[in-house]
Design an enzyme around this catalytic site. Structure first.
Site, PDB file in Angstrom:
ATOM      1  N   CYS A  48       9.967   0.841  -2.012  1.00  0.00           N
ATOM      2  CA  CYS A  48       9.650   2.202  -2.459  1.00  0.00           C
ATOM      3  C   CYS A  48       8.521   2.875  -1.666  1.00  0.00           C
ATOM      4  CB  CYS A  48       9.376   2.194  -3.960  1.00  0.00           C
ATOM      5  SG  CYS A  48       9.563   3.836  -4.681  1.00  0.00           S
ATOM      6  N   HIS A  52      12.569  -1.862  -7.173  1.00  0.00           N
ATOM      7  CA  HIS A  52      11.524  -2.652  -7.821  1.00  0.00           C
ATOM      8  C   HIS A  52      12.246  -3.596  -8.776  1.00  0.00           C
ATOM      9  CE1 HIS A  52       8.186   0.087  -6.742  1.00  0.00           C
ATOM     10  NE2 HIS A  52       8.979   1.095  -7.036  1.00  0.00           N
TER      11      HIS A  52
HETATM   12  N1  GLN Z   1       5.132   7.946  -4.704  1.00  0.00           N
HETATM   13  C1  GLN Z   1       6.453   7.713  -4.219  1.00  0.00           C
HETATM   14  C2  GLN Z   1       7.499   8.535  -4.916  1.00  0.00           C
HETATM   15  O1  GLN Z   1       7.332   8.916  -6.052  1.00  0.00           O
HETATM   16  C3  GLN Z   1       6.770   6.229  -4.335  1.00  0.00           C
HETATM   17  C4  GLN Z   1       6.914   5.741  -5.747  1.00  0.00           C
HETATM   18  C5  GLN Z   1       7.096   4.254  -5.873  1.00  0.00           C
HETATM   19  O2  GLN Z   1       6.658   3.492  -5.016  1.00  0.00           O
HETATM   20  N2  GLN Z   1       7.688   3.812  -6.980  1.00  0.00           N
HETATM   21  O3  GLN Z   1       8.525   8.795  -4.331  1.00  0.00           O
END
Ligand code: GLN
Length: 238
Positions: free
Chosen positions: A92, A189
């Site tokens: 992510c 995740h």
């Molecule tokens: N901040 C990034 C987004 O919202 C990554 C989020 C995350 O790593 N879950 O796209």
């Protein structure tokens, strides 16, 4: 045998169980008599030169801005390792920042390491929930996504997989993640590795092969519990 695992920015980049990926890599190595050492990399520190596996998790937009400068600093070294076949898994927030840039919904452009051929822009809604994808290399993979970023693959960039249920890179083109050499970038995740042990074993096998310069075989483990966890997760699409 001893494998060194580089954990990028564990303080700023660790969401929704990402740390479980490190535990999985360590356990699956330990069960096979392979020793591991985890080296946490924090902004400002030098990178050690004997890294066998690179791992980085997700993070809030604010966490991504905090690590931006340091990531750009170490990007040439990371790129060289990955070009030389070092396996890597980035989730992510760090998947986005292994690409060219992440432009937040507020218009702030966060530079990436430019290792994966992807660009990301914050979208109007968050894409949240369980996700199942199909990958050419590992079959069905299951996890959990939560991101505002919409990621586009450049023309010659390979996706990690195709979305079966969930949103993936952008909720539109059915692609999920990106793969370059032995580097996997993904929105999954969950954490991803305990429920998808084939991906964990890919990282371990490539690390051993890279280190020894010879093809290797991993001892087969009993993954009955992991497979049950995988099935239960797949049975809860959103
Ligand atoms: N901040 C990034 C987004 O919202 C990554 C989020 C995350 O790593 N879950 O796209």
């Amino acid at each position: 045998m001893n494998l060194n695992i580089l954990h990028l920015y564990p303080k700023e980049m660790n969401l929704y169980g990402d740390h479980g990926n490190i535990l999985t890599l360590r356990k699956r190595c330990e069960w096979r008599g392979i020793k591991t050492r985890v080296i946490a990399h924090e902004p400002g520190q030098p990178l050690p030169n004997d890294i066998d596996i690179i791992f980085g998790g997700g993070g809030q937009d604010s966490g991504q801005s905090k690590i931006e400068k340091d990531l750009v600093r170490i990007a040439p070294e990371l790129k060289e390792m990955i070009n030389n076949g070092t396996p890597a898994l980035v989730i992510c927030g760090l998947y986005q920042l292994f690409g060219e840039y992440f432009e937040t919904s507020e218009g702030q452009k966060i530079q990436g390491a430019n290792i994966l051929g992807v660009t990301t822009k914050g979208g109007p809604t968050r894409l949240i929930g369980n996700i199942t994808i199909n990958t050419p290399e590992f079959g069905e993979i299951v996890g959990y996504e939560n991101h505002s970023g919409l990621t586009e693959l450049k023309d010659d960039t390979l996706a990690f997989g195709t979305v079966v249920s969930g949103s993936g890179n952008n909720g539109e083109d059915m692609t999920e993640g990106a793969k370059y050499k032995n580097c996997i970038g993904t929105y999954l995740h969950g954490p991803i590795l305990p429920k998808n042990p084939r991906v964990a074993d890919f990282l371990i096998l490539k690390a051993l092969e890279n280190k020894t310069g010879k093809s290797q075989k991993l001892t087969v483990l009993n993954d009955r519990i992991e497979q049950r966890a995988h099935k239960v997760a797949v049975s809860r699409p959103r």
